[in-house]
Design an enzyme around this catalytic site. Structure first.
Site, PDB file in Angstrom:
ATOM      1  N   ASP A  12       0.817  -1.225   0.000  1.00 32.15           N
ATOM      2  CA  ASP A  12       0.000   0.000   0.000  1.00 32.15           C
ATOM      3  C   ASP A  12       0.844   1.266   0.000  1.00 32.15           C
ATOM      4  O   ASP A  12       0.430   2.304   0.512  1.00 32.15           O
ATOM      5  CB  ASP A  12      -0.940   0.043   1.223  1.00 32.15           C
ATOM      6  CG  ASP A  12      -1.738  -1.226   1.388  1.00 32.15           C
ATOM      7  OD1 ASP A  12      -2.293  -1.684   0.385  1.00 32.15           O
ATOM      8  OD2 ASP A  12      -1.779  -1.764   2.512  1.00 32.15           O
ATOM      9  N   GLY A  14       1.525   3.156  -2.354  1.00 31.10           N
ATOM     10  CA  GLY A  14       1.163   4.105  -3.406  1.00 31.10           C
ATOM     11  C   GLY A  14       1.840   3.746  -4.719  1.00 31.10           C
ATOM     12  O   GLY A  14       2.054   4.603  -5.580  1.00 31.10           O
ATOM     13  N   LYS A  15       2.150   2.443  -4.888  1.00 32.05           N
ATOM     14  CA  LYS A  15       2.795   1.993  -6.128  1.00 32.05           C
ATOM     15  C   LYS A  15       1.924   2.293  -7.343  1.00 32.05           C
ATOM     16  O   LYS A  15       2.434   2.632  -8.398  1.00 32.05           O
ATOM     17  CB  LYS A  15       3.044   0.473  -6.083  1.00 32.05           C
ATOM     18  CG  LYS A  15       4.023   0.054  -5.020  1.00 32.05           C
ATOM     19  CD  LYS A  15       4.142  -1.455  -4.965  1.00 32.05           C
ATOM     20  CE  LYS A  15       2.886  -2.162  -4.514  1.00 32.05           C
ATOM     21  NZ  LYS A  15       2.468  -1.899  -3.132  1.00 32.05           N
ATOM     22  N   GLY A  16       0.591   2.156  -7.137  1.00 28.43           N
ATOM     23  CA  GLY A  16      -0.330   2.372  -8.261  1.00 28.43           C
ATOM     24  C   GLY A  16      -0.119   3.729  -8.895  1.00 28.43           C
ATOM     25  O   GLY A  16       0.012   3.849 -10.114  1.00 28.43           O
ATOM     26  N   ASN A  37      -5.645  -9.639  -4.722  1.00 30.61           N
ATOM     27  CA  ASN A  37      -5.614  -9.117  -3.352  1.00 30.61           C
ATOM     28  C   ASN A  37      -4.929  -7.753  -3.319  1.00 30.61           C
ATOM     29  O   ASN A  37      -5.087  -6.989  -2.392  1.00 30.61           O
ATOM     30  CB  ASN A  37      -4.895 -10.079  -2.396  1.00 30.61           C
ATOM     31  CG  ASN A  37      -3.553 -10.551  -2.914  1.00 30.61           C
ATOM     32  OD1 ASN A  37      -3.241 -10.374  -4.082  1.00 30.61           O
ATOM     33  ND2 ASN A  37      -2.760 -11.159  -2.068  1.00 30.61           N
ATOM     34  N   GLY A  39      -4.530  -3.974  -4.285  1.00 28.90           N
ATOM     35  CA  GLY A  39      -5.495  -2.970  -4.712  1.00 28.90           C
ATOM     36  C   GLY A  39      -4.757  -1.695  -5.034  1.00 28.90           C
ATOM     37  O   GLY A  39      -4.294  -1.014  -4.135  1.00 28.90           O
ATOM     38  N   HIS A  40      -4.585  -1.408  -6.302  1.00 28.31           N
ATOM     39  CA  HIS A  40      -3.877  -0.190  -6.683  1.00 28.31           C
ATOM     40  C   HIS A  40      -4.888   0.887  -7.035  1.00 28.31           C
ATOM     41  O   HIS A  40      -5.679   0.709  -7.945  1.00 28.31           O
ATOM     42  CB  HIS A  40      -2.964  -0.442  -7.886  1.00 28.31           C
ATOM     43  CG  HIS A  40      -1.783  -1.298  -7.542  1.00 28.31           C
ATOM     44  ND1 HIS A  40      -0.838  -1.657  -8.456  1.00 28.31           N
ATOM     45  CD2 HIS A  40      -1.396  -1.838  -6.380  1.00 28.31           C
ATOM     46  CE1 HIS A  40       0.078  -2.391  -7.865  1.00 28.31           C
ATOM     47  NE2 HIS A  40      -0.245  -2.526  -6.601  1.00 28.31           N
ATOM     48  N   THR A 128      -6.738 -11.677   2.740  1.00 27.62           N
ATOM     49  CA  THR A 128      -7.895 -11.015   2.136  1.00 27.62           C
ATOM     50  C   THR A 128      -8.978 -12.031   1.767  1.00 27.62           C
ATOM     51  O   THR A 128     -10.004 -11.661   1.219  1.00 27.62           O
ATOM     52  CB  THR A 128      -7.474 -10.225   0.878  1.00 27.62           C
ATOM     53  OG1 THR A 128      -6.730 -11.097   0.030  1.00 27.62           O
ATOM     54  CG2 THR A 128      -6.640  -9.020   1.232  1.00 27.62           C
ATOM     55  N   GLN A 219       1.921  -5.823  -3.302  1.00 28.38           N
ATOM     56  CA  GLN A 219       2.301  -5.929  -1.881  1.00 28.38           C
ATOM     57  C   GLN A 219       3.673  -5.263  -1.667  1.00 28.38           C
ATOM     58  O   GLN A 219       3.989  -4.341  -2.387  1.00 28.38           O
ATOM     59  CB  GLN A 219       2.286  -7.380  -1.392  1.00 28.38           C
ATOM     60  CG  GLN A 219       0.889  -7.992  -1.321  1.00 28.38           C
ATOM     61  CD  GLN A 219       0.470  -8.713  -2.593  1.00 28.38           C
ATOM     62  OE1 GLN A 219       1.277  -9.322  -3.255  1.00 28.38           O
ATOM     63  NE2 GLN A 219      -0.789  -8.655  -2.919  1.00 28.38           N
ATOM     64  N   THR A 296     -10.305  -4.239   0.752  1.00 24.97           N
ATOM     65  CA  THR A 296     -11.095  -4.764   1.868  1.00 24.97           C
ATOM     66  C   THR A 296     -11.725  -3.670   2.730  1.00 24.97           C
ATOM     67  O   THR A 296     -12.625  -3.954   3.506  1.00 24.97           O
ATOM     68  CB  THR A 296     -10.196  -5.606   2.800  1.00 24.97           C
ATOM     69  OG1 THR A 296      -9.129  -4.755   3.259  1.00 24.97           O
ATOM     70  CG2 THR A 296      -9.591  -6.795   2.072  1.00 24.97           C
ATOM     71  N   ARG A 300      -5.849   0.487   8.221  1.00 23.05           N
ATOM     72  CA  ARG A 300      -4.444   0.068   8.263  1.00 23.05           C
ATOM     73  C   ARG A 300      -3.810   0.516   9.572  1.00 23.05           C
ATOM     74  O   ARG A 300      -4.169   1.561  10.113  1.00 23.05           O
ATOM     75  CB  ARG A 300      -3.675   0.690   7.096  1.00 23.05           C
ATOM     76  CG  ARG A 300      -4.160   0.189   5.754  1.00 23.05           C
ATOM     77  CD  ARG A 300      -3.438   0.869   4.593  1.00 23.05           C
ATOM     78  NE  ARG A 300      -3.992   0.409   3.329  1.00 23.05           N
ATOM     79  CZ  ARG A 300      -4.137   1.159   2.240  1.00 23.05           C
ATOM     80  NH1 ARG A 300      -3.757   2.422   2.248  1.00 23.05           N
ATOM     81  NH2 ARG A 300      -4.651   0.662   1.148  1.00 23.05           N
ATOM     82  N   GLY A 410       0.461  14.192  -3.265  1.00 26.81           N
ATOM     83  CA  GLY A 410      -0.990  14.144  -3.416  1.00 26.81           C
ATOM     84  C   GLY A 410      -1.346  12.956  -4.285  1.00 26.81           C
ATOM     85  O   GLY A 410      -0.461  12.358  -4.904  1.00 26.81           O
TER      86      GLY A 410
HETATM   87  P1  GDP Z   1      -0.604   0.649  -3.682  1.00 32.03           P
HETATM   88  O1  GDP Z   1      -1.263  -0.666  -3.465  1.00 32.03           O
HETATM   89  O2  GDP Z   1       0.836   0.617  -3.297  1.00 32.03           O
HETATM   90  O3  GDP Z   1      -0.836   1.212  -5.039  1.00 32.03           O
HETATM   91  O4  GDP Z   1      -1.267   1.660  -2.678  1.00 32.03           O
HETATM   92  P2  GDP Z   1      -2.836   1.974  -2.474  1.00 32.03           P
HETATM   93  O5  GDP Z   1      -3.461   2.293  -3.768  1.00 32.03           O
HETATM   94  O6  GDP Z   1      -3.465   0.936  -1.634  1.00 32.03           O
HETATM   95  O7  GDP Z   1      -2.737   3.233  -1.532  1.00 32.03           O
HETATM   96  C1  GDP Z   1      -2.297   4.381  -1.972  1.00 32.03           C
HETATM   97  C2  GDP Z   1      -3.386   5.417  -1.696  1.00 32.03           C
HETATM   98  O8  GDP Z   1      -2.744   6.618  -1.439  1.00 32.03           O
HETATM   99  C3  GDP Z   1      -4.276   5.655  -2.877  1.00 32.03           C
HETATM  100  O9  GDP Z   1      -5.558   6.033  -2.438  1.00 32.03           O
HETATM  101  C4  GDP Z   1      -3.603   6.820  -3.586  1.00 32.03           C
HETATM  102  O10 GDP Z   1      -4.467   7.608  -4.352  1.00 32.03           O
HETATM  103  C5  GDP Z   1      -3.093   7.583  -2.425  1.00 32.03           C
HETATM  104  N1  GDP Z   1      -1.857   8.323  -2.677  1.00 32.03           N
HETATM  105  C6  GDP Z   1      -0.778   7.943  -3.427  1.00 32.03           C
HETATM  106  N2  GDP Z   1       0.183   8.868  -3.344  1.00 32.03           N
HETATM  107  C7  GDP Z   1      -0.274   9.835  -2.501  1.00 32.03           C
HETATM  108  C8  GDP Z   1       0.278  11.040  -1.992  1.00 32.03           C
HETATM  109  O11 GDP Z   1       1.406  11.405  -2.272  1.00 32.03           O
HETATM  110  N3  GDP Z   1      -0.499  11.748  -1.129  1.00 32.03           N
HETATM  111  C9  GDP Z   1      -1.732  11.371  -0.747  1.00 32.03           C
HETATM  112  N4  GDP Z   1      -2.408  12.139   0.098  1.00 32.03           N
HETATM  113  N5  GDP Z   1      -2.299  10.247  -1.220  1.00 32.03           N
HETATM  114  C10 GDP Z   1      -1.586   9.482  -2.074  1.00 32.03           C
END
Ligand code: GDP
Length: 430
Positions: A12, A14-16, A37, A39-40, A128, A219, A296, A300, A410
């Site tokens: 989680d 913020g890889k997405g 499992n 979720g990006h 999950t 992950q 889910t 966290r 952001g």
């Molecule tokens: P991933 O599984 O690694 O892609 O992470 P998630 O998608 O589960 O969680 C990342 C969350 O943080 C998402 O809702 C993104 O939109 C948000 N996000 C990513 N980068 C940033 C950031 O720099 N600032 C903020 N406030 N939110 C962010």
């Protein structure tokens, strides 16, 4: 350049968003492990998309997305995701390639996942419950069903009948009919067939043609089946080795490795988290960081930045740099703590202990840094960050030993600082 982007913490990170941001530099985005499992969350064209199985590159026209043999595929989940993005006007067409060696998640895997988690009681892992673990168990036990098996109805029937019979022995209070499973698979094959290929060969040819590939991890390092906080881990190799085994590419195909890490730490489910904050500050991070699972909805666990854990990720993956995400979540905090070492059974540790009991006994050694009052949210140039935020980033670079090549301020693509003077930043300099 072929670059891997993977999680440097507990997932989680913020890889997405980072993968989505970098995709215009690549022709192919390939996933090498995990299942639906992951979720990006990606914001694109003013819409929010949660991608679970499809690489986030699918949101970019002209980019081919690959699901490698290291991934486990639930056909229904895959189709649901394709239907969802198609409804939003995104055409998948021939931009998807699925490995014939990827293992399938079948209905009995989901049931067995729920059952084994319930049986673990107090020792539950916090999975999950999507059948991912049992599908990987079948793979290792050499009784799994692979995507390519769908083309051979005879051997497919034998395998499914055998597995369903085993399921019916384990779950005695209901009976699953193998014919229903086989009929569903026959339909799934009709839809999936055009996308199925030899992924190793596909990627080799793509490289010969000069197409750039991004390897997308799901992950994170500390959830890796081998290198994570076992047994509180996922069922696959989220670390860099997974790229080679999960796609059939050699290590020299990887030109650089970028680790995504939040400016603090989070973890979902059970298992050790040395910097966890359970009180007011934990709630503050959870609320302002919106730290609730993308798939889910689970809250966290949150804590301060753990440089010991990230340094470990640097070592295990050979990271060239970090994408430091969610810096803006720390806006307005009067002071910040960074864990630079652990105190454990009377000694100070600078490296992550391998043994779970050891790690569980660790207390963080903190260093305090000043917070900042002016917001970093939406800042797109390093020099426009408040001086204290620049200092915080510089200190994280020192204690982890790698540059923060990308800083995210952001959730939007544009709310990003790409530091072109850093090693990884140079890969993406326009
Ligand atoms: P991933 O599984 O690694 O892609 O992470 P998630 O998608 O589960 O969680 C990342 C969350 O943080 C998402 O809702 C993104 O939109 C948000 N996000 C990513 N980068 C940033 C950031 O720099 N600032 C903020 N406030 N939110 C962010």
């Amino acid at each position: 350049m072929n670059i891997a982007v993977l999680g440097a913490q507990w997932g989680d990170e913020g890889k997405g968003k980072i993968v989505d941001l970098l995709t215009p530099h690549f022709s192919i985005v390939a996933r090498y492990q995990g299942g639906h499992n992951a979720g990006h969350t990606v914001y694109a064209n003013g819409r929010k998309f949660v991608l679970r199985l499809l690489p986030s590159g699918i949101l970019h026209e002209g980019v081919t997305c690959v699901i490698g043999n290291g991934v486990v595929v639930d056909p229904q989940a895959l189709f649901a995701e394709i239907d969802e993005i198609s409804a939003a006007g995104i055409v998948v067409g021939d931009r998807l390639v699925i490995s014939d060696k990827a293992h399938l998640i079948l209905p009995y895997h989901r049931e067995l996942d729920l059952l084994s988690e319930a049986r673990r009681g107090e020792r539950k892992i916090g999975t999950t419950s999507r059948g991912i673990g049992p599908a990987y168990e079948d793979k290792i036990a050499r009784r799994g069903v692979r995507v390519g098996d769908l083309a051979n109805p005879g051997s497919l029937r034998d395998a499914v009948e055998h597995n369903v019979a085993a399921r019916n022995r384990i779950i005695g209070d209901s009976v699953m009919d193998a014919r229903v499973v086989l009929d569903d698979l026959a339909r799934a094959w009709q839809r999936m067939r055009p996308w199925v290929a030899d992924v190793s060969l596909f990627l080799d040819r793509a490289r010969t043609d000069g197409r750039a590939i991004m390897f997308e991890g799901a992950q994170g390092t500390l959830l890796d089946i081998d290198h994570g906080t076992y047994p509180y881990v996922t069922s696959s190799n989220a670390t860099i080795g997974g790229v080679c085994t999960g796609l059939g590419v050699g290590p020299r195909a990887i030109d650089g490795v970028l680790g995504a890490a939040k400016a603090y730490t989070t973890r979902v489910g059970e298992g050790p988290l040395p910097t966890e904050l359970t009180g007011e500050m934990g709630n503050r991070l959870r609320e302002s960081g919106q730290e609730f699972g993308a798939v889910t909805g689970r809250p966290r666990r949150c804590g301060w930045y753990d440089a010991v854990a990230v340094r470990y990720a640097v070592r295990v993956n050979g990271l060239d740099g970090l994408a430091l995400t969610k810096l803006d979540v720390l806006d307005g905090l009067p002071e910040l703590q960074v864990c630079t070492a652990y105190r454990c059974r009377g000694s100070v540790l600078h490296e992550m202990p391998g043994e779970l009991a050891h790690l569980t006994a660790c207390e963080p050694v903190y260093e305090t840094l000043p917070g900042w009052t002016a917001p970093t949210r939406g800042v797109r140039e390093f020099k426009r960050l408040p001086a204290e935020a620049r200092r915080y980033v510089a200190r994280l670079e020192e204690v982890t030993g790698v540059p923060a090549a990308i800083i995210s301020t952001g959730s939007a693509r544009e709310d990003t600082i790409v530091r072109e003077d850093s090693v990884a930043g140079r890969w993406f300099a326009r």
